[in-house]
Every structure is written in C-alpha cells, then in structure tokens.
Design a protein around this motif. Structure first.
Motif, short mmCIF file in Angstrom:
data_model
loop_
_atom_site.label_atom_id
_atom_site.label_comp_id
_atom_site.label_asym_id
_atom_site.label_seq_id
_atom_site.Cartn_x
_atom_site.Cartn_y
_atom_site.Cartn_z
N TYR A 58 -1.57 -3.32 -7.39
CA TYR A 58 -0.38 -2.54 -7.03
C TYR A 58 -0.51 -1.13 -7.59
O TYR A 58 -0.94 -0.93 -8.73
N ASP A 59 -0.10 -0.14 -6.77
CA ASP A 59 0.01 1.21 -7.33
C ASP A 59 1.33 1.30 -8.09
O ASP A 59 2.14 0.37 -8.10
N ASP A 60 1.56 2.42 -8.76
CA ASP A 60 2.72 2.53 -9.64
C ASP A 60 4.03 2.40 -8.87
O ASP A 60 4.97 1.73 -9.32
N GLU A 61 4.11 3.05 -7.70
CA GLU A 61 5.35 3.01 -6.94
C GLU A 61 5.64 1.59 -6.44
O GLU A 61 6.77 1.09 -6.53
N HIS B 151 -1.95 -4.98 -18.95
CA HIS B 151 -1.76 -3.54 -18.76
C HIS B 151 -0.49 -3.08 -19.47
O HIS B 151 0.51 -3.81 -19.54
N MET C 7 7.42 0.05 -17.79
CA MET C 7 8.41 0.03 -16.71
C MET C 7 9.57 -0.92 -16.99
O MET C 7 10.69 -0.71 -16.51
N ARG D 50 1.39 -0.58 -18.39
CA ARG D 50 2.40 0.00 -17.49
C ARG D 50 3.54 -0.97 -17.20
O ARG D 50 4.69 -0.54 -17.05
N GLU D 51 3.25 -2.30 -17.10
CA GLU D 51 4.34 -3.24 -16.86
C GLU D 51 5.33 -3.21 -18.02
O GLU D 51 6.56 -3.23 -17.82
N LEU E 126 4.49 -1.13 -7.74
CA LEU E 126 4.76 -1.98 -8.89
C LEU E 126 6.19 -1.78 -9.38
O LEU E 126 6.87 -2.73 -9.75
N ARG E 127 6.68 -0.55 -9.37
CA ARG E 127 8.03 -0.27 -9.86
C ARG E 127 9.07 -1.00 -9.00
O ARG E 127 10.01 -1.61 -9.51
#
Length: 740
Positions: free
Chosen positions: A690-693, A717, A723, A719-720, A695-696
């Motif tokens: 998933y890209d960031d968008e 990761h 977010m 980033r999860e 994934l968000r």
C-alpha cells in the motif's frame, strides 16, 4: 468473540511468554524475525490445535514441526477468550501422542472438558462447537491474506445454515452429479454401480443355489471318507505290529552282528557270564559253558604265583641292604682317609716338635732330616696306592679311588716337606694342634669301629662273615630269582597258547551258530517287509481315494452354504446401502441447490454490498461495485469505472488485488458474524504494497472496525504506528505491543 490473554509455555521461539490483549485494536510492532508471525500461529494453535480439519494422509498440519519449541520446552499454550457472554480458559498440550486439551469456565474455573466428545481425530474442538467454524473456515474469514480462500467449498453450506455433521456431504454440485451418475438410477443398467450391484446380487443368489447342491455332494463324500478312515486305521494297526516285529528282528540282527564281532576277541572270566546270559539258544549256551570249564581247569595251576612273591621280596630286601652296606663302607673309607691325613700331619710335624723341646738353639732342622721325613711320606703313599689298585681290581671303585687319592696327597706332602726351609714356631701353638689332632683321631677310630660293627651285623643276617661273601650270595640269589621267572614265563606262554587254541575252536563253533540265527532273522525280516509293502500299497490306495474326495470337497468348499448365504446377504446389503447413498446424495444435491439459491437470493446481495462499501471507502470511491462468485470459490470481480469493464482479481495491480482480498474477507466475515458475534480480525503485514494514501484510508476503516470488534495488526513498519498514534493514545480500548 474477544481474546483476552495468551500464555505461551513453548511455541517456536516463544518460551514462558504472556500477552494480554485490548478489546479493540492491538498493534504489534517489531522488526522482521522478531516472532510476530509465530505469535499469530500460536493464537490459532491455542484455539484449534495443530491437527488437520479433515484427516486424509497426514494428521498434523505442516506447521507442526516448524513451530516446535526451540528451547526443548513443553509444546503448550493457554488462551482465555470471551464468547456468548462467558469467559473460557483453554489449556492445550501439542506434543504428538500426548495431546491434552482442557477447558475451564471463568471465574469459578469449572472444568467443561468432558462435556465435549472427541471427534475422529481424537480431538475435542471447542471452538468448532462454539462458532460452527472449522479451523480452515476460521482462518479463511479472520486472517486477511493475499491469497485465495482455502476452504471455499465448505463456506457456502455454512452460510445456508445447513447443520449436517460432516462437511464432506456438502461437496460441489459437479461432484454430486458425477457421483449420482456413477451410481445410476436403474438396477438393470450395466455400467452403473447400481446395475453392477444388482448383477452381483443375482450372481450371489445363483452361487447360493450351487453351494447347497455342493453341500449335498460333500455330505456323501464325507460318509465315504469315514468308512475309508476306519479301514485305514485297521491297516495302520497291522502295519504298526509288523513294524514292531521288524524292529525286533533288526535288533536281533544287530545283536548277532555285535556277538559276531566280539567272537574274535579274547574272553576273560567276567565275559563268560555275559556270553552265557546272552546266548540265543541252548546249543550256544552249552558251547559257552563247556569252553568256560576248560578255561577254568587250565587256570588252576596259576596258584604257583604265591611262591614267586617270596624271592621278589627277599630280592628287594637284599637290594636295600646292599645299598645300606655300600653307604657304610663309603663312610668308613672317608674316616680312614681322614686318619691318614692326620698321620701325615703327625709325621710332618714330629721332628720339629722334638727339636723345640731340646731348646730354642735347634729351631732349624738340617736337610738330612727333612729328606728322611719325605721318604716316610712317600712310603706310606706307596702303601695306599697298592690298596687303591687292589680295590679297583676287585670291583670296589669307591675304596680304590679313595686310596689312590690319599696316596697322591701323601706324595705331594712329601715334596712339600723336602723343599721346606723350616721356621721358628712357638711351642704353644704346635702343642695345641697336636692335642686337637689326637682327639680327632680317637673320635675317628670310634666311628670306624661303630661302622664296622653295623656292617658286620648287616652281613651277619645273611649268614656270612665279610662283605665279599655277602656280594657272592647276592649274585646267587639274583640268578635263582631270574631262573624262577623264566620258568613261570614259559608256563604262561604254554597256557596262553592253549587258551588261544580253545578260543579259536570256540569262536568257529559260535560263528557257525550265529550264522544260522542270522539267516533265520533275515528270512523273518524279508517276510515282514513283504507284508509291509502290501499294507503300504493298500494304504496308498486309500490315501488316494481320500485325497480325491477331499479335493472334490475343497473344490466346493468356497461354495459352502454359510459363506454363500453371507455373501448373498452382503450383496443385498451393499445394494441397499448404494440405494441409500444415492438417496443421500440426491438429498445433498437438492439441499446444496437450495443453499445456492438462498445465497443468490438473500446472501449474495448483502455480501456484494458490504464488499462494495469496503472497496469504495478504502479506494476513495475509485471502485464502487464488487461481486463475489460462490460458484468459483468466492472469486472477486469488480467493475472498472472508466472503461465499464468487468475485471478479475488477477488482472488488477498488486495494491488493488490486496484491497480486493481485504474487501472479500471483511464482507464474508461480516455476514458470518451475524450468526454469532463479531469475530477477531488478523492482519499480518498485509499493507506492504500500500502507498501512504491508500494505507491511511484503509487504516481509518480498520479503526472504525476496532470500535466494535477486536483487531490484531502485525507490522514491521513505523508508518502504521504513526498513522494510528492518535487512536492508540485515546484510551484503554486499544494497545501497542512492542516485541523484541
């Protein structure tokens, strides 16, 4: 359903670890190889164990060996979960052949294990009873993975609320149709199972009739066999009697052969008893008795052996006295030699002692006196030499050798005296030496007298006065004994010759008798052999008749009435079972068609709606129309909005395909949860593509789900976590678990 706590005694790398989970979102953040996937597998193993749902070849899942404890600890888990308003505590030991599962109800810890019966895997699967879902169905629905469903064929009946015990009944329609076709509908069809079963029933019915006919024939043959058996027993009894007689004749012949061999050997007194006792006839016994009387008559003069014992005894005593006399004479000669030595010493020291008595002025002797002393010694040496020569000539080597040795010693002393220059010796040492020599001489004279007296007593026992006469009488006695032995030997030789002649004539007469007896034995044995051969021929004929009868009976043994009737009944039962199976398959097919119709009528719109909503929310409306096809394992298709084309999951990009997997599982999970209660959701690194968008948006939807059901999110990761930071810090419903 909500999982509260997990204790891992031993599972993979985890040992003695405990985890308490939040009711909402549980974020497990750790780098790769930290044990996140092992923890997820430990949760599934604690709930369902490590055995397959449907036993085929291997009973255990492939992961069983992979997750054995690394530290040689117990393969064991304890999990606590809430379901239906109750809290359960499930203890599970996973070791092969030592599996053990125990279920307790909190808070009283009341054990409920025995309430649940074991299935064919020897497993009490509590979750399957609680949720109505097998392990495969549970993981298919709750574990969001980037791969197709594993148990899609078993998912459709569960949606239709079908409650049969075995999910194998609910196979796909194609399999049901194929099974129904292979079974067939009519019993007269040749290529169907039903037709074959009906043909087998007809064949077994005919075999039963043949078996009954064969049984009647077997009964007649059995009666004949009984008659032949009685005849055979009579013949065998006759044969046994003849064999006993044959054995007796053979033993008699062996005994005759033994007696024949022994007839060539000499017979002593003890063996005559054996010959008379083992005689085979009165003629032979008289022969042995007469021969024995002759032998005993010739053996009577043998009493002359008593007089021979006296000369041998006297000779032994004479030999002992002779040895004793030789020893006495040797001792006497040794003492005479010592007297001679003392005499020589006296002769050599006499003039010197006299000159010392006259005064110290004549200490040195003149040469004439020394020569005179030497001549005396040589004269005495000549006397002893003569005695030695006489001793050697009269066969007295000890006496002769001693005399010659003494003569040589005296001659040597004479030379020493002649050459001596003389010297001054003190009178007192010389006097002491003379006194000692005189005492020793007197003692030697006494010992010689004692030896002479003992020697005289020894020879006196034989009536002689001196040693030489004793030697002559000894030789005469030895010669007399030798003559007596010669005469006895000649007598023994004559007796032996007479015994040999008697043994020869006795042996010839005995062998003639034995030859006649052996001929009689051979004739009797030949007669027994002829009778045995005749009986054996009759027995062989009976055996052949019996064997043919048994062969006919064995040929029809497979047609026995009991076995034929059993096979007929089994064939009828198989036909009935096949009919029942056909009816059951038809019912299953009808039920599945009904379930499929219900799915298309009720379930399909609801599941497709939920999948479309999920896809629309996580793609921001890019894809709004999603369909699941139950006929193809719930494959996912979507409508591409720009081209208005229907595309399959495999035709989408990796990120879109992952989103479709998520929408598929969430839609199915939502529908199943309606029947029980919200089930947990497991995501193991599902968002790597998933890209960031994207994934968000997806995490926002997961956060909405976590408000009502439990979510387990495993990621490596950062980033999860970033977010979801605002959500995780909002209270106790959500929790971050750091591993490693």
């Amino acid at each position: 359903m909500r999982i509260e706590e997990l204790t891992v005694t031993g599972f993979g790398k985890w040992q003695g670890a405990a985890f308490r989970f939040a009711p909402g979102l549980n974020l497990f953040y750790a780098p790769n190889e930290a044990g996140k996937s092992t923890l997820l597998q430990a949760i599934f193993a604690a709930l369902y164990g490590m055995k397959r749902d449907y036993v085929k070849t291997a009973r255990y899942l492939p992961e069983y060996e992979k997750y054995r404890p690394w530290h040689q600890g117990e393969y064991e888990t304890i999990i606590t979960y809430q379901l239906g308003g109750k809290t359960y505590r499930l203890h599970r030991t996973l070791l092969k052949e030592r599996e053990q599962t125990r279920l307790f109800l909190d808070p009283e810890w009341t054990e409920l294990t025995d309430i649940y019966l074991e299935d064919r895997r020897k497993e009490r699967n509590f979750l399957e009873k609680h949720l109505g879902l097998t392990r495969s169905l549970f993981t298919d629905l709750t574990w969001i993975r980037r791969e197709p469903l594993e148990a899609a064929e078993h998912l459709l009946p569960s949606f239709a609320d079908v409650q049969e015990a075995s999910p194998l009944v609910h196979t796909i329609l194609a399999e049901l149709d194929r099974d129904l076709t292979s079974i067939g509908k009519k019993e007269r069809a040749e290529n169907t199972q039903m037709g074959k079963a009906a043909s087998r029933v007809a064949r077994k019915e005919q075999e039963l009739a043949d078996a009954e006919a064969a049984w009647r024939m077997i009964t007649q043959l059995a009666q004949s066999i009984r008659g032949w058996e009685e005849e055979r027993q009579g013949l065998e009894q006759r044969r046994a009697r003849l064999q006993a007689r044959m054995q007796k004749w053979q033993e008699q012949e062996q005994l005759l052969q033994e007696r024949w061999q022994r007839s060539f050997t000499a017979v002593d007194r003890q063996e005559w008893d054996w010959w008379e006792q083992s005689a085979g006839s009165e003629e032979e016994r008289q022969l042995h008795h007469q021969a024995r009387k002759e032998v005993e008559k010739w053996g009577e003069p043998r009493t002359a052996a008593a007089p021979e014992a006296m000369p041998d005894q006297a000779l032994n005593e004479l030999a002992a006295d002779y040895e004793r006399g030789v020893a006495l004479r040797k001792q006497r000669e040794q003492r005479h030699l010592r007297l001679a030595e003392l005499a020589v010493l006296a002769l050599s020291t006499g003039p010197r002692s006299q000159s010392q008595g006259r005064g110290r002025t004549q200490r040195q002797g003149n040469q004439a006196k020394r020569r005179k002393g030497a001549l005396r010694l040589w004269g005495v040496a000549g006397v002893f030499a003569s005695l030695g020569a006489v001793g050697l000539a009269t066969e007295h080597p000890v006496l002769g050798g001693s005399a010659i040795g003494l003569a040589l010693l005296l001659a040597a002393l004479g030379v020493v005296v002649l050459r001596a220059k003389g010297g001054a010796n003190s009178s007192s040492p010389a006097a002491a030496i003379d006194s000692q020599q005189a005492l020793e001489g007197e003692q030697l004279q006494q010992e010689i007298a004692a030896l002479d007296a003992e020697l005289a007593e020894l020879v006196g026992r034989y009536g002689v006065s001196d040693w030489d006469t004793f030697l002559a009488k000894r030789e005469e006695l030895q010669r007399s004994v030798q003559e007596q032995r010669t005469v006895a030997l000649e007598n023994d030789l004559a007796k032996t010759r007479r015994e040999e002649l008697l043994a020869e004539s006795w042996g010839e007469a005995l062998r003639a008798i034995l030859k006649r007896e052996k001929r009689q034995c051979e004739e009797a044995g030949s007669d027994c052999l002829a009778q045995l051969a005749h009986i054996e021929a009759e027995l062989q004929e009976l055996r052949e008749k019996t064997a043919r009868a048994h062969g006919e009976m064995n040929a029809h043994e497979s047609e026995s009435v009991a076995s034929a009737r059993d096979e007929y009944e089994q064939a009828v039962q198989a036909l009935r079972q096949l009919q029942q199976r056909r009816d059951a398959l038809q019912l299953a097919r009808d039920t599945l068609l009904e379930a499929q119709g219900e799915w298309k009528r009720d379930v399909t719109p609801d599941v497709n709606r939920i999948a479309s909503e999920v896809m629309s929310q996580i793609t921001a409306g890019a894809y709004c129309d999603v369909r699941l096809d139950p006929g193809e394992g719930f494959a996912v298709r979507l409508l591409e909005p720009s081209r208005k084309q229907i595309v399959s999951q495999e035709q989408c990009s990796t990120g879109t395909a992952d989103q479709l997997y998520l929408a598929q599982r969430l839609a199915l999970l939502h529908h199943v949860s309606k029947r029980t209660e919200p089930l947990p959701l497991f995501l193991d690194d599902h968002f790597v593509h998933y890209d960031d968008e994207r994934l968000r948006r997806t995490l926002a939807y997961v956060a909405e789900l976590a408000a009502e059901q439990q979510v387990f999110l495993f990621t490596c990761h950062e980033r999860e976590r970033r977010m979801l930071e605002s959500l995780l810090s909002g209270g106790a419903r959500h929790k971050v678990h750091r591993i490693g």
